[in-house]
Design a protein around this motif. Sequence first.
Motif, PDB file in Angstrom:
ATOM      1  N   LEU A 113      -6.477  18.582   8.360  1.00  0.00           N
ATOM      2  CA  LEU A 113      -6.379  17.160   8.795  1.00  0.00           C
ATOM      3  C   LEU A 113      -4.997  16.667   8.211  1.00  0.00           C
ATOM      4  CD1 LEU A 113      -7.226  15.212  10.965  1.00  0.00           C
ATOM      5  CD2 LEU A 113      -8.735  14.229   8.919  1.00  0.00           C
ATOM      6  N   ARG A 114      -4.821  16.538   6.906  1.00  0.00           N
ATOM      7  CA  ARG A 114      -3.394  16.083   6.351  1.00  0.00           C
ATOM      8  C   ARG A 114      -2.111  16.703   7.053  1.00  0.00           C
ATOM      9  NH1 ARG A 114      -6.491  16.148   1.974  1.00  0.00           N
ATOM     10  NH2 ARG A 114      -5.757  18.282   1.261  1.00  0.00           N
ATOM     11  N   GLU A 115      -2.126  17.921   7.116  1.00  0.00           N
ATOM     12  CA  GLU A 115      -0.993  18.685   7.499  1.00  0.00           C
ATOM     13  C   GLU A 115      -0.867  18.318   9.275  1.00  0.00           C
ATOM     14  OE1 GLU A 115       2.410  21.047   7.651  1.00  0.00           O
ATOM     15  OE2 GLU A 115       1.232  20.230   6.005  1.00  0.00           O
ATOM     16  N   SER A 116      -2.035  18.161   9.927  1.00  0.00           N
ATOM     17  CA  SER A 116      -1.997  17.574  11.356  1.00  0.00           C
ATOM     18  C   SER A 116      -1.492  16.211  11.465  1.00  0.00           C
ATOM     19  CB  SER A 116      -3.260  18.066  11.941  1.00  0.00           C
ATOM     20  OG  SER A 116      -3.168  17.708  13.165  1.00  0.00           O
ATOM     21  N   THR A 117      -1.961  15.209  10.659  1.00  0.00           N
ATOM     22  CA  THR A 117      -1.466  13.873  10.961  1.00  0.00           C
ATOM     23  C   THR A 117      -0.067  13.804  10.373  1.00  0.00           C
ATOM     24  OG1 THR A 117      -2.604  13.342   8.644  1.00  0.00           O
ATOM     25  CG2 THR A 117      -3.827  13.068  10.594  1.00  0.00           C
TER      26      THR A 117
END
Length: 179
Positions: A113-117
């Motif tokens: 999720l961190r990478e996606s955001t």
Amino acid sequence: MSDPTTIREMTLADCPRVSEIRIRGWETAYKGLIPQPYLDALSVADDAARRRERFGRPGTEVVNLVAEQDAEVVGWVCHGPYRDGEVRTEDAELYAIYVHPDRVGGGVGGALLRESTMRCAAAGYERMLLWVLKENTPARRFYERAGFIPDGAEEPFDADGVAVPEVRYLRALTDAESR
């Protein structure tokens, strides 16, 4: 102890494993939330065939990332432009995020999720939206810990004629690197 989580672009060769993770995720996370006959009809092979057919289509803005630990794909996230029906908007949408049930709770989902955001923020999106089953309390807590908030929108997901309520969450991406 597992190796650190590595996030990378998904490849065509990852399709079968991503489908396995997605289907096992549905079977685990949605048990009791979606009618069991719907879940029982899910097929890893069919999902992988659809995924291979759609993978890498020209002109697509969909980003597929996988998480690896111990040289094994253990999670998958997919994002792109927010879909309002068939219309794309100026916002990003988290289309899907799944972690193999054996790895849930180990930080893989958070890393994905961190990478996606961060990627969506870097691409110039100001907000990310997502849909989650209303009764999926663990997923809702996960998104809320990551700074997503419900925005009041609801709509049903049709599971073989059964309306399963979903709620929409959103998050500003101006602080994506801080989470």
